[in-house]
Structures are given as C-alpha cells and as structure tokens.
Design an enzyme around this catalytic site. Sequence first.
Site, mmCIF file in Angstrom:
data_model
loop_
_atom_site.group_PDB
_atom_site.id
_atom_site.type_symbol
_atom_site.label_atom_id
_atom_site.label_comp_id
_atom_site.label_asym_id
_atom_site.label_seq_id
_atom_site.Cartn_x
_atom_site.Cartn_y
_atom_site.Cartn_z
ATOM 1 N N HIS A 296 0.844 -1.184 0.000
ATOM 2 C CA HIS A 296 0.000 0.000 0.000
ATOM 3 C C HIS A 296 0.876 1.230 0.000
ATOM 4 O O HIS A 296 1.977 1.225 0.558
ATOM 5 C CB HIS A 296 -0.919 0.005 1.234
ATOM 6 N N ASP B 71 -7.973 -4.351 -0.756
ATOM 7 C CA ASP B 71 -8.421 -4.695 -2.105
ATOM 8 C C ASP B 71 -8.262 -6.187 -2.393
ATOM 9 O O ASP B 71 -8.941 -6.734 -3.260
ATOM 10 C CB ASP B 71 -7.626 -3.898 -3.150
#
Length: 435
Positions: free
Chosen positions: A307, A365
């Site tokens: 991330h 995600d």
Amino acid sequence: MSDTVTIIDNKTGKQIECPVLYGTYGPPVIDTKSLYNELGMFTFDPGYLTTASCRSAITYLDGEKGILMHRGYPIEQLAEQSTYLEVCYLLLYGELPTREQYDGFRADLNKRNLVHEHLERFYTGYLYDAHPMAIMVGITGALSSYYHEALDINDPVDRDITAKRVIAKMPILAAHCYKHAMGHPFVYSRDDLGYVQNFLNMMFSLPNRAYVPNPTAIRALDLLMILHADHEQNASTSTVRLSGSAEANPFACIAAGIVTLWGRAHGGANEAVLRMLTEIKDPKNIPQYIAKAKDKDDPFRLMGFGHRVYKNYDPRATIIRKACHDLIDELNTVHQPLFEIAMQLEEIALKDDYFIERKLYPNVDFYSGIILKALGIPTSMYTVMFALARSAGWIAQWMEMMTDPDFRIGRPRQLYIGTEKRDYVPMEKRSQRHD
C-alpha cells in the site's frame, strides 16, 4: 508546544524561524507559509508526499503501525460494532449518534432518497455498455443542476442538507448504473429498508421477482463500506478539497473525486485483484506466478499486496478477511479455487522473505473483489461501489474544509525548468531546429 525550525539561505545568509505544529498523533509539521515572503523560496515536494495540505480532525492513519481511526475510534471497533450509516454520522458530525440522533439522521436521509425524474433520463444518453464510472461522473455532476434552493456553501444549514443529499442519493445513482447496463427498469428507494439492504434491493429486485438478500451478504457489504468510508488525504479526497477550495458546486466536487478514484492507481485495485486470481486459475499455478512477480524483468505484478501508505499489514485487510470467509461459507457462490488461491497467496506473502523485506502485505483490495463477486456485483461496478462508500468521507472532508479558518483556494507552485526568456522570431527567419 512552540518549537521552531530555522531555515537558512546559504546563498544570502538570510534565515527565518518556521513554527513547528503538533497534532494529536503523527509527525509534527513545519509551517512554511512565510518561506516565500521572507526568503523568496518555495518547497519542492512531488506528489505532496511530505506536505500537510490541511488540518483535519476526521481520519488518522499510521502506515508504519497499521493504524486507522475515524474521529478517534479504531477501525477495528467500528467494523465490529457499528454500521455504515452510523459511521457516516460520525464522519460528518464528529461523534457517534445517540438513538434519537440516529433516528433523526435516518429520517432526514429518507426525505432525500429520491432523485428528480428528469435526472433519470440522463442515463438514456449513455450506451448500455458504457463503463459505470463514466456514467457516475456525469450523473453526479448533473446533480449540480438541481437542488438550487440549498447551495449556499457559506450557510451551515445548506451544507448539512447537501451532505445528506449526497449520502442519500449516491446509492440510487450507483444502482441505476447497473440497471442501465442490464436493461432493467429502475427500482425506487424504500424507506422501510436499511441503507445497505435498500441499495441491494435497488440493484437486484425486479418487477416480476422479489429480492431477499442474505443477512450475511448485507453485513459483508456494510462492513466493506465502513472500511472504505474515508482514508485521510488520498488522491480523490485531495481532489474534492482542491475543487471545493475554488468554491465549486459541492456535487461537482464529489464528481471530481469520482474522476480521480476511477484512476487505475487509486480505485481500480480490487478489480485488478480479481482479474489476477482468474488469470492464475488454479492453486497449483501459484509458484509460477510468484516467480513472475519476483522477476524484475517480467511486467507481471501481484495485485492487492502492499500500500502507498501502509508499510505494515493493512488493518482493514485483517477485518475483511473474516467477512470474506463467512460470506463464502454462507453463500457458496464464488468458485472455491479463487478463494483458495487468495488464501495461499496470503500465506506465502506473510512467510516469504521477498514479500516481508518489501513489506508487501495483503491490503483491503485483496479481499474486497472476492466479496463483491460473491454478492453478484459485476466487475465493472467495483469502483462504483468504492465511490459509493467513499462519498461519505468526501462530503465530510468538504464540510470540514468550508469551516477551516485557513480556508483559501488551492494553488500549488512549481519549479520551472523550461527555456530562459527569448525574443520572438518571425517565421521566415526561423531555422530548422527539430523534426
């Protein structure tokens, strides 16, 4: 605390004292507002990676420690005990609602959970196979041409009405994008259903067939929306704020956020994860794809790992992993190999030195795409779902900005590296300098 940092111009010897500002959490910030006036300099920070663009009391995250909080409440507690609509209230007003406040909030949203019939006709201007995000951008922007009676951005009552309209109407716009693609009649919102159940009803009910969602499905989507409700000053939120700083129509500001979220590097990651799992096809193929991911000369990348901000395990991924398990077990509508692939990839990433050294931990995600697929939501709608959830954070950030004493139009500066001043040469006297 009144610390300062001394900035010295080595060329001229001039120096200034810049105040150091301290927040509740996070690194301190150097106030450089006087830098240009005093030293004639700007700061250079591509991507604004070390620039605090605003003060905010809404969301705090610490990427190194894997912490995410809304108004001081850890995301783990909100995910376990709260609902998306309660989190919306928290983001807007700073406190969790009492029962009376919550019921009043629900009632206010119910007053606004229809859209003008003329707006429904906008959908007919799009091809049936248009990307739903293209439609969302246009339809949300079109809201700017309605509801003129409450668009005084300097009036706190009008701002509050606008915020409630955004939260009430976004599920309608999103569900109608799906219905338009399917060629199905639009379904009106229902006051007797909860926020998430109402959205699913608008998505999947038909005139000849009632839709009764599974409670596990409702909870999984509610949880997913909580986890996506706000995430500090990311690209789309910063876009909403920048648009709002120009005193743009608030619905247009939300449309600007949707445009930014549509970017592959921002909101499309969950869709990319599902495509990756589908490409791998079978758990036995995982070693081959792990090798491809480690090969710096191979363009293949494992999606859903790492991330931009989190350098630890994404706390949202920990929460959503269990919801993903529960939904798969309850509905049994997703091909099990996809989930098996995801689980094995996660196990490898948490043990393999390659991933550990690079801190490539699974993010939110990684699981959200599987949940959306289990709910029967098509891949093209995944980013729309993200926009639906994030709209609460966008409008909360916009409301906060409008009351900021430092409010002013955004105006980033640049380091000019172009040609020096030169004189215009008539065309007939110009020499050939390039192809």
